[in-house]
Scaffold this motif. Sequence first.
Motif, short mmCIF file in Angstrom:
data_model
loop_
_atom_site.label_atom_id
_atom_site.label_comp_id
_atom_site.label_asym_id
_atom_site.label_seq_id
_atom_site.Cartn_x
_atom_site.Cartn_y
_atom_site.Cartn_z
N SER A 51 32.72 -56.67 0.12
CA SER A 51 33.39 -56.60 1.42
C SER A 51 33.85 -55.19 1.75
CB SER A 51 34.58 -57.55 1.44
OG SER A 51 34.17 -58.86 1.23
N CYS A 52 34.41 -54.51 0.78
CA CYS A 52 34.87 -53.13 1.01
C CYS A 52 33.71 -52.20 1.34
CB CYS A 52 35.64 -52.61 -0.19
SG CYS A 52 37.24 -53.40 -0.42
N TYR A 53 32.61 -52.34 0.61
CA TYR A 53 31.45 -51.51 0.90
C TYR A 53 30.86 -51.82 2.27
CZ TYR A 53 30.93 -48.92 -3.40
OH TYR A 53 31.11 -48.05 -4.42
N ASN B 275 24.64 -52.33 -2.36
CA ASN B 275 24.93 -53.72 -2.04
C ASN B 275 23.78 -54.65 -2.41
OD1 ASN B 275 27.54 -53.55 -1.17
ND2 ASN B 275 27.02 -53.22 0.96
N ASN C 261 35.14 -58.78 -3.34
CA ASN C 261 35.95 -57.73 -2.74
C ASN C 261 35.22 -56.40 -2.68
OD1 ASN C 261 38.22 -59.18 -2.05
ND2 ASN C 261 39.12 -58.96 -4.08
N ILE C 262 34.49 -56.07 -3.73
CA ILE C 262 33.70 -54.83 -3.73
C ILE C 262 32.66 -54.87 -2.62
CG2 ILE C 262 32.00 -53.48 -5.03
CD1 ILE C 262 33.56 -54.25 -7.56
N VAL D 25 32.57 -52.89 4.92
CA VAL D 25 33.47 -52.29 5.91
C VAL D 25 33.30 -50.78 5.93
CG1 VAL D 25 35.91 -51.88 6.46
CG2 VAL D 25 35.13 -54.18 5.88
N PHE D 26 33.17 -50.17 4.77
CA PHE D 26 32.97 -48.73 4.68
C PHE D 26 31.65 -48.32 5.33
CE2 PHE D 26 31.85 -44.83 2.23
CZ PHE D 26 32.90 -44.05 2.69
#
Length: 156
Positions: free
Chosen positions: A138-140, A29, A135-136, A142-143
């Motif tokens: 945000s997904c990372y 990130n 989006n990438i 959340v993960f």
Amino acid sequence: MSEVLLVIKEMVFNNSFLLNAIVFIIIFNIFLMLSTYIYNKIYIKIYRDDFFDLFFGKENALIFREVGGDLVVVAYWFLMRYSFEVFSARKTRFPSCEDVLNKPFHMTPNAYKENVDLFKIKRNSWLVVNLIIYNIFSCYFVFALFIFLKFFNFLC
């Protein structure tokens, strides 16, 4: 810098898989944020006039230039609003020029629907790339949060 790499190396070799995944996601990130910042800085510098027209209009752009504000910061504010508008289920997007009750976000006073549509025609690739990166990221995030909660046994 070598001390940081040494600490990361010790963390990877001495700890569990979940902690290693969290460290990897954080490093990824940071890299993603830096590369996005550099990409946006270069892109906005090349197409500066289009961004000034979208965000401030012709008259207010001169004031913003005199003050010496950073256009990348304003672009991030716009991208946050634009991504929310694209992915939300709301019917109304940016307000129209004729709508006297709704005004655009105060950081971008010229971001009316008509101006955003014109900007999308000219710079749609920039919007798509930034939405994908958003989006990438945000997904990372959340993960990483899920792994962190799983690591400390907050989740079953």
